[in-house]
Each structure stands twice: as structure tokens, then as C-alpha cells.
Design an enzyme around this catalytic site. Structure first.
Site, PDB file in Angstrom:
ATOM      1  N   ASP A 123      76.258  74.777  51.271  1.00 55.26           N
ATOM      2  CA  ASP A 123      75.493  73.420  52.093  1.00 55.26           C
ATOM      3  C   ASP A 123      75.686  73.405  53.109  1.00 55.26           C
ATOM      4  O   ASP A 123      75.214  72.249  53.615  1.00 55.26           O
ATOM      5  CB  ASP A 123      76.479  71.750  51.608  1.00 55.26           C
ATOM      6  CG  ASP A 123      77.825  72.161  52.200  1.00 55.26           C
ATOM      7  OD1 ASP A 123      78.268  72.908  52.578  1.00 55.26           O
ATOM      8  OD2 ASP A 123      78.181  70.989  52.464  1.00 55.26           O
ATOM      9  N   GLU A 124      75.529  74.074  54.211  1.00 61.29           N
ATOM     10  CA  GLU A 124      75.605  74.207  55.423  1.00 61.29           C
ATOM     11  C   GLU A 124      74.717  75.447  56.040  1.00 61.29           C
ATOM     12  O   GLU A 124      74.156  76.600  55.988  1.00 61.29           O
ATOM     13  CB  GLU A 124      76.562  74.658  56.229  1.00 61.29           C
ATOM     14  CG  GLU A 124      77.596  73.559  56.666  1.00 61.29           C
ATOM     15  CD  GLU A 124      78.999  74.293  57.592  1.00 61.29           C
ATOM     16  OE1 GLU A 124      79.299  74.847  58.656  1.00 61.29           O
ATOM     17  OE2 GLU A 124      80.102  74.295  56.278  1.00 61.29           O
ATOM     18  N   ASP A 150      73.764  69.874  57.901  1.00 58.46           N
ATOM     19  CA  ASP A 150      74.866  70.287  56.314  1.00 58.46           C
ATOM     20  C   ASP A 150      75.079  69.390  56.251  1.00 58.46           C
ATOM     21  O   ASP A 150      75.245  67.897  56.369  1.00 58.46           O
ATOM     22  CB  ASP A 150      76.730  69.849  58.158  1.00 58.46           C
ATOM     23  CG  ASP A 150      77.387  70.100  57.233  1.00 58.46           C
ATOM     24  OD1 ASP A 150      77.874  70.269  56.012  1.00 58.46           O
ATOM     25  OD2 ASP A 150      78.911  69.921  57.819  1.00 58.46           O
TER      26      ASP A 150
HETATM   27 MG   LIG Z   1      79.052  69.369  54.479  1.00 63.08          MG
END
Ligand SMILES: [Mg+2]
Length: 419
Positions: free
Chosen positions: A120-121, A27
């Protein structure tokens, strides 16, 4: 899960043994804000907020801004009041998309089993990479070093034996950290957390549980499953009880490899019977939905294929308001598409339903309807998956799932006007 859901005392070293901990959750930290800082070094160390003007909300904030109480999804006006000295940067979505692609490319070098969850993960299954790249913890450290060196960005990585615990661990590792939760420490860690730390417990579920005095994961784990199911519904009750004991068999699904699921059927006799066709659509929608649920996916688009007796093939598709893995929703879309097809009196030889634009299904928060009326159709269909799993595929027909609105017809097709 919000960070505040994890007490500071739990953010400790849980041990070194990463045997059986093949799942990584990566993350990016304060992603949009960090991308801005990476390309404008003069911003480093400053409170930076990414967001628009007027009535918009905060899209991202650096940890320097978070120290003032600013967080994502907060109204910009409030963020500016809390932290007047913050540098406010308008969002540059194409920059974030490009950077995201570079991050995912780094992850793709590690293993093909990457499930991107958002911009973003991502989850990775590195259990097969030990020989080539070393232990999961070592791989996680390598990913963090490469993202830092190549993109000048920080990410946090959780290493665990299940997806939900890996996700919990990356949240606990933030900012710029790595946390391993050894398999043997999983239950102890979980049982030291408040119930809202579990992946899948949102505000409404937390409130329901609180009404029954269930505030911690330990209390949830000790609650009788049937009782939990009465409180939050069949499927979610079972799921949360499993999670509370560290049981989460969901695999990391490399989403991009699967573009669609579908099913079609060719009739023995060409037909113009609309009720018959709708009953078949229901079966096909049910097949699609079960394929989706089995793979942990949801579809955004539903397509209908109709081949007429003269071998003309017509396709129609529709984008849904929200991704789904519910047969009833796929059926409604397909039925609407069928109603829009002008068959000009021709009989139908084949009919098919396809679901595409797939994404991985997260443990969904209940919709408003579900919060009011219980888990609804999705819960009902998941319960039937379970029945089929235990008693075989013939145990239930799709007609059952629809509450009698349409039932599979075994009688001879009747004539109907399809145009
Ligand atoms: Mg994040």
C-alpha cells in the site's frame, strides 16, 4: 515511524513552493480496513478491525477503531478488550492484492518511475512530469482524487525533495491528506522532530542515541559525525547525520524494470581447483552485491551457473531467509550451491553468480547481531563502497571483505576433487 513520533505542532502548513520537490510518497490509509469498508458501505463510520482469531494480531484498523487505542500489530485479544464494539473482519488477502494492483496502476499512469515499497505504499519521481501534468503538488492532488473516485479509498501523499522527507510528510498528512515540505523548509521541519521520526531510526537505535542524550533530530544534526559513528556504527552514523540535514540522494528506483543482477567469468584455462573457484565466486558475489547496493536493491534468490569444459551448463539456485545486498551472504549461498554440484571430475570453464527476486532496500533496522556487535558485514561493505568511490575500483579487492576466510588466489590452480 509511528504517528506519535511527530508532535501535533509540527503538523502545520510548511509553505506552497514545490520547486525541486519532485518526490511523492503515496501511502494508503488503513489499507486493509479501508478495502473492507469500501465493499461493505454498512461499515462506514464504524470501528473496524481486520484480523484473525485466537492469538493473531491486528492487521489493520479504521481510524474509528484507532480512537480506542487499537493499532496494527497489536494482539487481537487486546484490541477486542480496548474496543469491544469493533466489527472484526477476517483478512481477505486476494482482495487486498487486487486493490493494490489497481492503486499501482493509477500511479503508473502518472509516471513510469514508481517504486512500490509495500502492498500500500510507493514512491514516485514526478520531476520529469511537470510539463505534462503540472507541479508535484498538483499531481499529488490528482492522484488522491483518482484513487478516491475509482477505488473509494483514501490515501495520503507527501511531497518533498527527498524520499525520506516525502515519507515523513505522508505520515504527517494522515489521514486523507496531502503535505508539501518545500525544499527550503526541510531542515526546519526535520529539526522540530524527535529522533525516532527519522526513517531508519528504530527502537534499538533510538535507545542508543538516547544514552548519549541525543533525543531530537536537531541534536543529532549537531553531533559530530565521528561521534555518531561510534554510537550507531559507521554507515548508519553517516546516513543519519545526512538525513538530519535533509541530505538523501537515494533515487526512486522503478523496481520491476530490474529483474536480476549478475556477473560471470570465463577462465583462460579450465580448472578443477575448488579453492580457485571459490575465490572467483567471492569476487562475483562482491560484484553482485555492489550492483545491488548502488541501485538500492536487495535480492532474495541467489543462482549459480557452472559451465564445464564439455560445454554443459548447470544452474542451481537458492532462496535466502531474508533479502540481502551483502556480498558475504551471496557468497555463502553460492559456495553452498557449488558444493552441491556434481561435476563428475569435469573441469570448469565458466562460473557465474546471479541475484534475483529484487526488492528495494529500505534503510534497514540493525539485526540483533548488529545491535550487539556493531554494524557488521553490511556496514563494512558499505564503508568499502565509499573507499572505492573515493579511491577507485582497484582500491580494495573482495578478499578484504571476507576477513581473510577466502582470499583471491593469483597462484596457479591446484587440483582438487570437485565431485
Ligand atoms: Mg498505509
Amino acid at each position: 515511524m509511528s504517528r506519535s513520533a511527530v508532535p501535533a505542532s509540527v503538523r502545520r502548513d510548511w509553505g506552497e513552493d514545490d520547486e525541486g520537490c519532485g518526490i511523492l510518497h503515496v501511502d494508503m490509509d488503513a489499507f486493509f480496513a479501508s478495502v473492507e469498508v469500501a465493499r461493505r458501505p454498512d461499515l462506514r463510520g464504524l470501528p473496524v478491525i481486520v484480523g484473525g482469531d485466537g492469538r493473531s494480531v491486528v492487521l489493520a484498523a479504521t481510524y474509528e477503531a484507532r480512537a480506542f487505542g487499537v493499532h496494527a500489530a497489536m494482539p487481537m485479544a487486546r484490541a477486542r478488550r480496548l474496543c469491544p464494539q469493533a466489527v472484526v473482519v477476517p483478512p481477505d488477502r486476494s482482495a487486498y492484492t487486487q486493490t493494490s494492483a489497481r492503486v499501482m496502476a493509477v500511479l503508473g499512469d502518472v509516471t513510469a518511475i514508481v517504486e512500490q515499497v509495500s502492498v500500500d505504499e510507493a514512491f514516485l519521481d514526478v520531476s520529469g512530469a511537470r510539463r505534462r501534468l503540472g507541479s508535484p503538488t498538483r499531481i499529488a492532488a490528482g492522484i488522491r482524487a483518482r484513487v478516491r473516485a475509482e477505488l473509494d479509498l483514501a490515501c495520503s501523499v507527501g511531497v518533498a525533495s527527498t524520499k525520506s522527507v516525502a515519507k515523513l510528510a505522508s505520515g504527517m498528512a494522515k489521514p486523507d491528506g496531502l503535505l508539501l515540505v518545500p525544499r527550503g523548509a526541510t531542515v526546519e521541519l526535520l529539526h522540530s522532530l524527535p529522533v525516532e521520526a527519522l526513517w531508519g531510526v528504530g527502537e534499538s537505535t533510538r535507545e542508543r542515541l538516547a544514552r548519549w542524550g541525543i533525543l531530537s533530530v536537531a541534536e543529532l544534526a549537531r553531533t559530530d559525525v565521528a561521534q555518531l559513528q561510534r554510537i550507531v556504527g559507521q554507515a548508519l552514523g553517516r546516513h543519519l547525520h545526512d538525513l538530519a540535514w535533509g541530505r538523501d540522494p537515494r533515487p526512486v528506483v522503478p523496481v520491476r524494470q530490474e529483474k536480476s543482477v549478475g556477473a560471470e567469468t570465463t577462465f583462460d584455462t579450465d580448472t578443477t581447483d575448488l579453492a580457485f573457484l571459490e575465490a572467483r565466486l567471492l569476487e562475483l558475489a562482491d560484484t553482485c552485491a555492489r550492483q545491488l547496493r548502488r541501485r538500492g536493491l536487495q535480492a532474495r534468490t541467489v543462482s549459480l551457473k557452472v559451465r564445464t569444459a564439455d560445454w554443459q551448463t548447470l544452474t542451481r539456485s537458492r532462496t535466502l531467509g531474508a533479502p540481502t545486498d551483502v556480498a558475504h551472504e551471496i557468497f555463502l549461498a553460492a559456495r553452498e550451491l557449488l558444493a552441491g554440484v556434481d561435476l563428475a571430475g569435469r573441469a570448469v570453464r565458466l562460473i557465474g553468480v546471479r541475484a534475483d527476486q529484487l526488492s528495494s532496500a529500505q534503510v534497514r533496522q540493525p539485526t540483533l547481531d548488529e545491535a550487539v556487535d556493531g554494524p557488521g558485514r553490511r556496514g563494512a561493505e558499505q564503508a568499502m563502497d565509499e573507499v572505492r568511490r573515493r579511491f577507485g575500483p582497484g582500491a580494495l579487492g573482495p578478499g578484504t571483505s571476507i576477513g581473510g576466510e577466502v582470499t583471491s588466489s593469483t597462484t596457479a590452480p591446484r587440483r582438487a576433487d570437485l565431485s
